[in-house]
Design an enzyme around this catalytic site. Structure first.
Site, PDB file in Angstrom:
ATOM      1  N   ASN A  10       0.883  -1.173   0.000  1.00 22.85           N
ATOM      2  CA  ASN A  10       0.000   0.000   0.000  1.00 22.85           C
ATOM      3  C   ASN A  10       0.917   1.218   0.000  1.00 22.85           C
ATOM      4  O   ASN A  10       1.446   1.602   1.047  1.00 22.85           O
ATOM      5  CB  ASN A  10      -0.889  -0.056   1.248  1.00 22.85           C
ATOM      6  CG  ASN A  10      -1.861   1.103   1.318  1.00 22.85           C
ATOM      7  OD1 ASN A  10      -1.802   2.035   0.526  1.00 22.85           O
ATOM      8  ND2 ASN A  10      -2.757   1.050   2.287  1.00 22.85           N
ATOM      9  N   LYS A  17       3.145   0.735   3.276  1.00 24.05           N
ATOM     10  CA  LYS A  17       2.735  -0.279   4.245  1.00 24.05           C
ATOM     11  C   LYS A  17       2.775  -1.613   3.518  1.00 24.05           C
ATOM     12  O   LYS A  17       2.398  -1.680   2.352  1.00 24.05           O
ATOM     13  CB  LYS A  17       1.313  -0.012   4.751  1.00 24.05           C
ATOM     14  CG  LYS A  17       1.197   1.230   5.594  1.00 24.05           C
ATOM     15  CD  LYS A  17      -0.217   1.352   6.151  1.00 24.05           C
ATOM     16  CE  LYS A  17      -0.459   2.764   6.607  1.00 24.05           C
ATOM     17  NZ  LYS A  17      -1.831   3.207   6.422  1.00 24.05           N
ATOM     18  N   ARG A  94      -2.454  -2.037  -3.618  1.00 22.02           N
ATOM     19  CA  ARG A  94      -3.664  -1.242  -3.445  1.00 22.02           C
ATOM     20  C   ARG A  94      -3.561  -0.049  -4.384  1.00 22.02           C
ATOM     21  O   ARG A  94      -2.580   0.689  -4.348  1.00 22.02           O
ATOM     22  CB  ARG A  94      -3.760  -0.748  -2.007  1.00 22.02           C
ATOM     23  CG  ARG A  94      -4.938   0.172  -1.826  1.00 22.02           C
ATOM     24  CD  ARG A  94      -4.915   0.835  -0.479  1.00 22.02           C
ATOM     25  NE  ARG A  94      -6.091   1.674  -0.360  1.00 22.02           N
ATOM     26  CZ  ARG A  94      -6.124   2.818   0.312  1.00 22.02           C
ATOM     27  NH1 ARG A  94      -5.052   3.252   0.919  1.00 22.02           N
ATOM     28  NH2 ARG A  94      -7.217   3.511   0.365  1.00 22.02           N
ATOM     29  N   HIS A 183     -12.612   2.999  -0.476  1.00 21.75           N
ATOM     30  CA  HIS A 183     -12.664   1.982   0.597  1.00 21.75           C
ATOM     31  C   HIS A 183     -13.360   0.710   0.108  1.00 21.75           C
ATOM     32  O   HIS A 183     -13.875  -0.076   0.910  1.00 21.75           O
ATOM     33  CB  HIS A 183     -13.462   2.470   1.830  1.00 21.75           C
ATOM     34  CG  HIS A 183     -12.798   3.546   2.637  1.00 21.75           C
ATOM     35  ND1 HIS A 183     -13.524   4.541   3.263  1.00 21.75           N
ATOM     36  CD2 HIS A 183     -11.508   3.786   2.929  1.00 21.75           C
ATOM     37  CE1 HIS A 183     -12.703   5.350   3.907  1.00 21.75           C
ATOM     38  NE2 HIS A 183     -11.456   4.914   3.712  1.00 21.75           N
ATOM     39  N   HIS A 211     -17.773   2.187   7.322  1.00 22.49           N
ATOM     40  CA  HIS A 211     -16.307   2.118   7.485  1.00 22.49           C
ATOM     41  C   HIS A 211     -15.867   3.439   8.118  1.00 22.49           C
ATOM     42  O   HIS A 211     -15.828   4.480   7.454  1.00 22.49           O
ATOM     43  CB  HIS A 211     -15.644   1.913   6.121  1.00 22.49           C
ATOM     44  CG  HIS A 211     -14.139   1.923   6.177  1.00 22.49           C
ATOM     45  ND1 HIS A 211     -13.359   0.797   5.979  1.00 22.49           N
ATOM     46  CD2 HIS A 211     -13.262   2.924   6.437  1.00 22.49           C
ATOM     47  CE1 HIS A 211     -12.080   1.110   6.105  1.00 22.49           C
ATOM     48  NE2 HIS A 211     -11.999   2.402   6.379  1.00 22.49           N
ATOM     49  N   ARG A 244     -11.591  15.581   7.129  1.00 23.85           N
ATOM     50  CA  ARG A 244     -12.367  16.009   5.959  1.00 23.85           C
ATOM     51  C   ARG A 244     -13.791  16.384   6.368  1.00 23.85           C
ATOM     52  O   ARG A 244     -14.389  15.712   7.208  1.00 23.85           O
ATOM     53  CB  ARG A 244     -12.436  14.903   4.907  1.00 23.85           C
ATOM     54  CG  ARG A 244     -11.099  14.505   4.323  1.00 23.85           C
ATOM     55  CD  ARG A 244     -11.292  13.559   3.138  1.00 23.85           C
ATOM     56  NE  ARG A 244     -10.046  12.919   2.785  1.00 23.85           N
ATOM     57  CZ  ARG A 244      -9.843  11.599   2.823  1.00 23.85           C
ATOM     58  NH1 ARG A 244     -10.815  10.770   3.167  1.00 23.85           N
ATOM     59  NH2 ARG A 244      -8.674  11.107   2.497  1.00 23.85           N
ATOM     60  N   VAL A 334     -12.549   3.525  14.240  1.00 26.07           N
ATOM     61  CA  VAL A 334     -13.619   4.049  15.091  1.00 26.07           C
ATOM     62  C   VAL A 334     -14.750   3.012  15.204  1.00 26.07           C
ATOM     63  O   VAL A 334     -15.219   2.700  16.308  1.00 26.07           O
ATOM     64  CB  VAL A 334     -14.169   5.380  14.529  1.00 26.07           C
ATOM     65  CG1 VAL A 334     -15.355   5.870  15.339  1.00 26.07           C
ATOM     66  CG2 VAL A 334     -13.065   6.438  14.490  1.00 26.07           C
ATOM     67  N   GLU A 336     -14.768  -0.179  14.906  1.00 23.05           N
ATOM     68  CA  GLU A 336     -14.437  -1.401  15.634  1.00 23.05           C
ATOM     69  C   GLU A 336     -14.229  -1.154  17.125  1.00 23.05           C
ATOM     70  O   GLU A 336     -14.389  -2.063  17.938  1.00 23.05           O
ATOM     71  CB  GLU A 336     -13.165  -2.033  15.048  1.00 23.05           C
ATOM     72  CG  GLU A 336     -13.389  -2.615  13.663  1.00 23.05           C
ATOM     73  CD  GLU A 336     -12.077  -2.949  12.950  1.00 23.05           C
ATOM     74  OE1 GLU A 336     -11.089  -3.248  13.637  1.00 23.05           O
ATOM     75  OE2 GLU A 336     -12.052  -2.880  11.710  1.00 23.05           O
ATOM     76  N   GLU A 387      -8.249  -5.217   4.930  1.00 20.52           N
ATOM     77  CA  GLU A 387      -8.047  -4.885   3.515  1.00 20.52           C
ATOM     78  C   GLU A 387      -6.865  -5.643   2.920  1.00 20.52           C
ATOM     79  O   GLU A 387      -6.903  -6.042   1.761  1.00 20.52           O
ATOM     80  CB  GLU A 387      -7.844  -3.375   3.384  1.00 20.52           C
ATOM     81  CG  GLU A 387      -9.144  -2.610   3.607  1.00 20.52           C
ATOM     82  CD  GLU A 387      -8.955  -1.126   3.875  1.00 20.52           C
ATOM     83  OE1 GLU A 387      -8.574  -0.771   5.006  1.00 20.52           O
ATOM     84  OE2 GLU A 387      -9.178  -0.320   2.962  1.00 20.52           O
TER      85      GLU A 387
HETATM   86  P1  ADP Z   1      -7.176   4.904   8.597  1.00 19.87           P
HETATM   87  O1  ADP Z   1      -6.899   3.532   8.028  1.00 19.87           O
HETATM   88  O2  ADP Z   1      -8.269   5.654   7.909  1.00 19.87           O
HETATM   89  O3  ADP Z   1      -5.970   5.730   8.863  1.00 19.87           O
HETATM   90  P2  ADP Z   1      -8.088   3.472  10.965  1.00 19.87           P
HETATM   91  O4  ADP Z   1      -9.173   2.607  10.435  1.00 19.87           O
HETATM   92  O5  ADP Z   1      -6.857   2.850  11.447  1.00 19.87           O
HETATM   93  O6  ADP Z   1      -7.794   4.695  10.023  1.00 19.87           O
HETATM   94  O7  ADP Z   1      -8.738   4.326  12.173  1.00 19.87           O
HETATM   95  C1  ADP Z   1      -7.982   5.268  12.865  1.00 19.87           C
HETATM   96  C2  ADP Z   1      -8.900   5.992  13.838  1.00 19.87           C
HETATM   97  O8  ADP Z   1      -9.563   5.050  14.682  1.00 19.87           O
HETATM   98  C3  ADP Z   1      -8.164   6.901  14.805  1.00 19.87           C
HETATM   99  O9  ADP Z   1      -7.977   8.185  14.264  1.00 19.87           O
HETATM  100  C4  ADP Z   1      -9.113   6.944  15.994  1.00 19.87           C
HETATM  101  O10 ADP Z   1     -10.024   8.021  15.814  1.00 19.87           O
HETATM  102  C5  ADP Z   1      -9.894   5.658  15.906  1.00 19.87           C
HETATM  103  N1  ADP Z   1      -9.593   4.697  16.993  1.00 19.87           N
HETATM  104  C6  ADP Z   1      -8.611   3.795  17.045  1.00 19.87           C
HETATM  105  N2  ADP Z   1      -8.663   3.104  18.226  1.00 19.87           N
HETATM  106  C7  ADP Z   1      -9.715   3.605  18.907  1.00 19.87           C
HETATM  107  C8  ADP Z   1     -10.311   3.330  20.183  1.00 19.87           C
HETATM  108  N3  ADP Z   1      -9.820   2.393  20.972  1.00 19.87           N
HETATM  109  N4  ADP Z   1     -11.389   4.041  20.541  1.00 19.87           N
HETATM  110  C9  ADP Z   1     -11.899   4.992  19.739  1.00 19.87           C
HETATM  111  N5  ADP Z   1     -11.393   5.308  18.526  1.00 19.87           N
HETATM  112  C10 ADP Z   1     -10.312   4.626  18.116  1.00 19.87           C
END
Ligand code: ADP
Length: 402
Positions: A10, A17, A94, A183, A211, A244, A334, A336, A387
């Site tokens: 990626n 990554k 990706r 996504h 997502h 955003r 967020v 999950e 992914e």
């Molecule tokens: P991306 O792949 O878009 O960079 P992710 O799917 O890894 O993002 O999500 C990152 C976001 O998930 C973080 O900015 C944070 O807001 C949120 N996040 C991660 N862990 C937690 C948690 N334990 N509780 C709440 N929000 C979380």
């Protein structure tokens, strides 16, 4: 056939990554990333998972993607997983924007590279970085099939009614202005995994996938096919995200230009990098926002409420688009992890058959799980996305068939 490994790359503008997977069982052999490529303080973080080895980190200048991939290759070689191994079957990339042309994962040749390049005007940040990653990997292993897996592909099934903006058709077609969605790899994986969690075939269920990562998008998936998604020509449209704005009146842009005197680039940066949660309250990490909300911080509360309001509007809209919904699935950082987001997004939707069980919602787990009360008309689920596994699976399916 003994070649069962797939390397997933990626490539971003200043990062790569990667994951190396063995497709016999889909186990991860190694994962890692290179950050701040082109700076003095580039960082490589590598974890050999197959041997249970310790994570190795190093800092120092890595000038470009070629050097980054060489460094990754050296790390893998230390673990006996070198990229020169005959066990490597393919490299899966990706690729963010596949436009209308790429509806499936595609083995990369010169024509494919040219098409990804032609799409740069609609993905000016992402596609050039993806192309660099592909070319670098090709130089490293010219003999190996390289496969592009597109973020937009899953959304190419959207009907015209959902994919077109209501603007002059000729102008839209001339500049390829339409809703592509992003996504897609995650929406595809999660909608299928949700069907599996319900013990049903993907073709039998309708799912709303949320997502919610730093970038965030919703999709309406009817019988395994995407019929609408919240991101559009670019990933700016739709939900409130980490940085955003998501949806806004397009006239806001003219207003900022005419009245505020902002340039196009300034408005682009404002809406993509300084809006959403960070613009509303100064933080884009949901953990920090929730901590502030719990302490009674009103600015964080308002940011949270705006985020939830938008999310709820999309749940309602996609419910109407689908007509019948079997499940709402939360995924990504967020979705999950943030139980308060799930609770607030579903609150008040009992009339739609949607509810969250407080006890189930509080459980922390890496497994797909239901959080709706037993006997609910519509399932609410937490389904961790993967992914990289999806890219590896699609890549391997393509090369193993050959
Ligand atoms: P991306 O792949 O878009 O960079 P992710 O799917 O890894 O993002 O999500 C990152 C976001 O998930 C973080 O900015 C944070 O807001 C949120 N996040 C991660 N862990 C937690 C948690 N334990 N509780 C709440 N929000 C979380």
């Amino acid at each position: 056939m003994s070649s069962t490994r797939v390397l997933v790359l990626n490539s971003g503008s200043s990062s790569v990554k990667y994951q190396l997977l063995d497709m016999r069982g889909g186990s991860r052999l190694a994962v890692g990333l290179v950050e701040r490529i082109g700076e003095e303080t580039s960082r490589l973080k590598h974890t050999p998972l197959h041997s249970g080895g310790e994570t190795r980190e190093s800092t120092g200048p890595i000038p470009d993607h070629e050097a980054a991939l060489k460094a990754v290759s050296e790390e893998l070689t230390k673990d006996g997983l070198g990229l020169d191994s005959p066990e490597l079957a393919a490299i899966g990339h990706r690729v963010v924007h596949g436009g209308k042309s790429f509806t499936e994962p595609t083995v990369i040749d010169d024509a494919v590279l040219a098409e990804i390049e032609r799409l740069i005007p609609v993905a000016p940040l992402h596609n050039p970085a993806n192309l660099t990653g592909i070319r670098t990997a090709q130089a490293l292993r010219p003999d190996l099939p390289q496969v592009a897996v597109f973020d937009t592909a899953f959304h190419t099934t959207m009907p015209e009614a959902a994919a077109r903006y209501a603007i002059d058709v000729k102008t839209a077609d001339e500049y390829r202005v339409r809703r592509y969605g992003f996504h897609g790899t995650s929406h595809a994986y999660v909608s299928r995994a949700t069907a599996e969690l319900l013990g049903r075939a993907p073709e039998d269920v309708n799912v709303i996938v949320l997502h919610l990562g730093n970038g965030a998008s919703a999709s309406a998936v009817e019988k395994g096919r995407c019929v609408d998604t919240s991101m559009g020509l670019t990933p700016l449209e739709g939900l409130v995200m980490g940085t955003r704005s998501g949806d806004l009146d397009p006239a806001v842009i003219f207003h900022l230009a005419r009245v505020g005197g902002l340039s196009t680039d300034e408005i682009d940066t404002l809406l993509n990098k300084r809006s959403g949660l960070i613009g509303l309250c100064g933080d884009n990490d949901m953990r920090e926002i929730r901590r502030r909300v719990d302490e009674g911080d009103e600015q964080a509360r308002l940011a949270f409420d705006i985020y939830i309001h938008r999310l709820k509007k999309y749940i309602g809209a996609y419910y109407a688009v689908l007509g019948r919904v079997d499940a709402v699935a939360f995924t990504a950082g967020v979705g999950e992890n943030a139980a308060p987001v799930r609770e607030a997004a579903i609150a008040g939707l009992q009339e739609l058959g949607l509810a969250v069980d407080e006890g189930l919602n509080a459980v922390r787990s890496d497994e797909p799980r239901l959080i709706s009360p037993a006997g609910s008309r519509v399932a609410v689920a937490v389904v961790p996305t993967d992914e990289e596994l999806e890219i590896a699976t699609q890549t391997y399916a393509l090369v193993a068939r050959k």
